[in-house]
Design an enzyme around this catalytic site. Structure first.
Site, mmCIF file in Angstrom:
data_model
loop_
_atom_site.group_PDB
_atom_site.id
_atom_site.type_symbol
_atom_site.label_atom_id
_atom_site.label_comp_id
_atom_site.label_asym_id
_atom_site.label_seq_id
_atom_site.Cartn_x
_atom_site.Cartn_y
_atom_site.Cartn_z
ATOM 1 N N ASN A 9 -5.731 -0.930 -3.999
ATOM 2 C CA ASN A 9 -4.319 -1.337 -4.036
ATOM 3 C C ASN A 9 -4.234 -2.798 -3.612
ATOM 4 O O ASN A 9 -4.389 -3.114 -2.436
ATOM 5 C CB ASN A 9 -3.520 -0.426 -3.087
ATOM 6 C CG ASN A 9 -2.073 -0.866 -2.935
ATOM 7 O OD1 ASN A 9 -1.588 -1.713 -3.692
ATOM 8 N ND2 ASN A 9 -1.384 -0.303 -1.956
ATOM 9 N N LYS A 11 -1.704 -4.678 -3.550
ATOM 10 C CA LYS A 11 -0.396 -5.027 -2.958
ATOM 11 C C LYS A 11 0.111 -6.323 -3.611
ATOM 12 O O LYS A 11 -0.126 -6.531 -4.794
ATOM 13 C CB LYS A 11 -0.505 -5.093 -1.436
ATOM 14 C CG LYS A 11 -1.143 -3.797 -0.869
ATOM 15 C CD LYS A 11 -1.036 -3.658 0.609
ATOM 16 C CE LYS A 11 -1.693 -2.331 1.032
ATOM 17 N NZ LYS A 11 -1.599 -2.063 2.454
ATOM 18 N N HIS A 95 4.102 5.094 -1.071
ATOM 19 C CA HIS A 95 3.296 4.285 -0.143
ATOM 20 C C HIS A 95 4.144 3.976 1.096
ATOM 21 O O HIS A 95 5.350 3.748 0.984
ATOM 22 C CB HIS A 95 2.840 2.996 -0.827
ATOM 23 C CG HIS A 95 1.798 2.277 -0.021
ATOM 24 N ND1 HIS A 95 2.117 1.521 1.077
ATOM 25 C CD2 HIS A 95 0.446 2.256 -0.115
ATOM 26 C CE1 HIS A 95 0.998 1.050 1.621
ATOM 27 N NE2 HIS A 95 -0.023 1.480 0.906
ATOM 28 N N GLU A 97 4.538 1.423 2.788
ATOM 29 C CA GLU A 97 5.290 0.158 2.740
ATOM 30 C C GLU A 97 6.571 0.318 1.917
ATOM 31 O O GLU A 97 7.591 -0.287 2.236
ATOM 32 C CB GLU A 97 4.375 -0.959 2.187
ATOM 33 C CG GLU A 97 3.323 -1.345 3.220
ATOM 34 C CD GLU A 97 2.000 -1.828 2.654
ATOM 35 O OE1 GLU A 97 1.930 -2.224 1.485
ATOM 36 O OE2 GLU A 97 1.002 -1.789 3.418
ATOM 37 N N GLU A 166 -2.662 8.318 4.249
ATOM 38 C CA GLU A 166 -2.770 6.972 4.809
ATOM 39 C C GLU A 166 -2.001 6.921 6.123
ATOM 40 O O GLU A 166 -0.770 6.711 6.121
ATOM 41 C CB GLU A 166 -2.177 5.940 3.850
ATOM 42 C CG GLU A 166 -2.876 5.847 2.520
ATOM 43 C CD GLU A 166 -2.700 4.469 1.889
ATOM 44 O OE1 GLU A 166 -3.718 3.839 1.600
ATOM 45 O OE2 GLU A 166 -1.564 4.020 1.715
ATOM 46 N N GLY A 172 -3.939 -1.832 7.312
ATOM 47 C CA GLY A 172 -3.962 -3.280 7.545
ATOM 48 C C GLY A 172 -4.154 -3.669 9.003
ATOM 49 O O GLY A 172 -3.948 -4.818 9.367
ATOM 50 N N SER A 211 -7.608 0.856 6.370
ATOM 51 C CA SER A 211 -8.737 0.071 6.869
ATOM 52 C C SER A 211 -10.095 0.628 6.443
ATOM 53 O O SER A 211 -11.053 0.613 7.216
ATOM 54 C CB SER A 211 -8.654 -0.091 8.395
ATOM 55 O OG SER A 211 -7.467 -0.786 8.749
#
Ligand code: 13P
Length: 249
Positions: A9, A11, A95, A97, A166, A172, A211
């Site tokens: 991904n 992003k 996701h 985010e 996730e 991140g 990560s």
């Protein structure tokens, strides 16, 4: 036997020059990988990726999709049919985010999953708990609810989804869930799929994301219920991402 999948991904990163360089280095480096591999670029670069990846084993995904199935006055939105028409095989839905920055809730995530399946784009349904939720002992409850809404909304084709676990605190941050922590949640998700049907539990892939790096990929992928990875930052580096793809046994 579930075919393992590693998806990168990207992003909101990259430009046409960096994508050309990344894919030129990546494609030969993963040619022998036992994994199925997908890249998930920003939408405007999908045509470039389709062009650059023609004839390779890599497929392409999109990072989000509209929940609307019919064409209409939805400025800024892109439908699943458009994704399919542009060469997207997968799409991420839910996701963290999108959930935290753009207010996407479980019902919207379920509607997007359904819209993707209608257009024959395979949804990768992302679930995961925040650090506060984990510390409050709510991990399984949160993940269970996020997945339940999707499973209950779909009328058919449940077996075509992929689930990505996730943990939000691992995205991140450089903090990876330990293989044991990840396996515990993956096994729980598998049980939840089994409650729907034994066949679903056998078929649906559950990816780990948060990560993932070359240094921890093999150990994560060796867990019985981890069927591959959804990789963020490390997928922007051809050598690192290839090493992750090649860590699939
Ligand atoms: P990182 O691998 O950068 O932690 O991102 C994970 C992720 O969000 C993939 O969708």
């Amino acid at each position: 036997m579930r075919q393992k999948l590693v998806a990168g991904n990207w992003k909101m990163h990259g430009n046409s020059q960096s994508i050309r360089e990344l894919l030129a280095a990546l494609t030969p480096a993963v040619a022998e990988s036992a994994a199925e591999i997908a890249v998930i670029p920003p939408l405007v670069y999908v045509p470039l990726c389709v062009d650059l990846l023609a004839g390779s084993k890599l497929s392409i995904g999109a990072q989000t999709v509209s929940e609307q199935c019919d064409p209409g006055a939805y400025t800024g939105e892109v439908s699943a049919e458009m994704l399919a028409d542009s060469g997207c095989h997968y799409v991420l839905v839910g996701h963290s985010e999108r959930r935290s920055l753009y207010g996407e809730n479980d019902a919207l995530v379920a509607a997007k999953t359904e819209a993707a399946l209608n257009a024959k784009v395979l949804p990768i349904v992302c679930v995961g708990e925040t650090r506060e939720q984990r510390e409050a002992g709510e991990t399984l409850k949160v993940v269970g609810r996020q997945l339940d809404v999707v499973l209950a909304t779909l009328k058919s084709e449940h077996e075509k989804i992929t689930v990505a676990y996730e943990p939000v605190w691992a995205i991140g941050t450089g903090l990876t869930a330990t293989p044991e922590q990840a396996q515990e949640v993956h096994a729980f998700i598998r049980t939840q799929l089994a409650a729907h049907s034994a066949e679903l539990a056998d078929t649906v892939r559950i990816l780990y994301g948060g990560s993932v790096k070359a240094a921890n990929a093999a150990e994560l992928f060796a867990q019985p219920d981890i069927d591959g990875g959804l990789v963020g930052g490390a997928s922007l580096d051809a050598e690192e991402f290839a090493a992750i793809c090649n860590a699939i046994g």
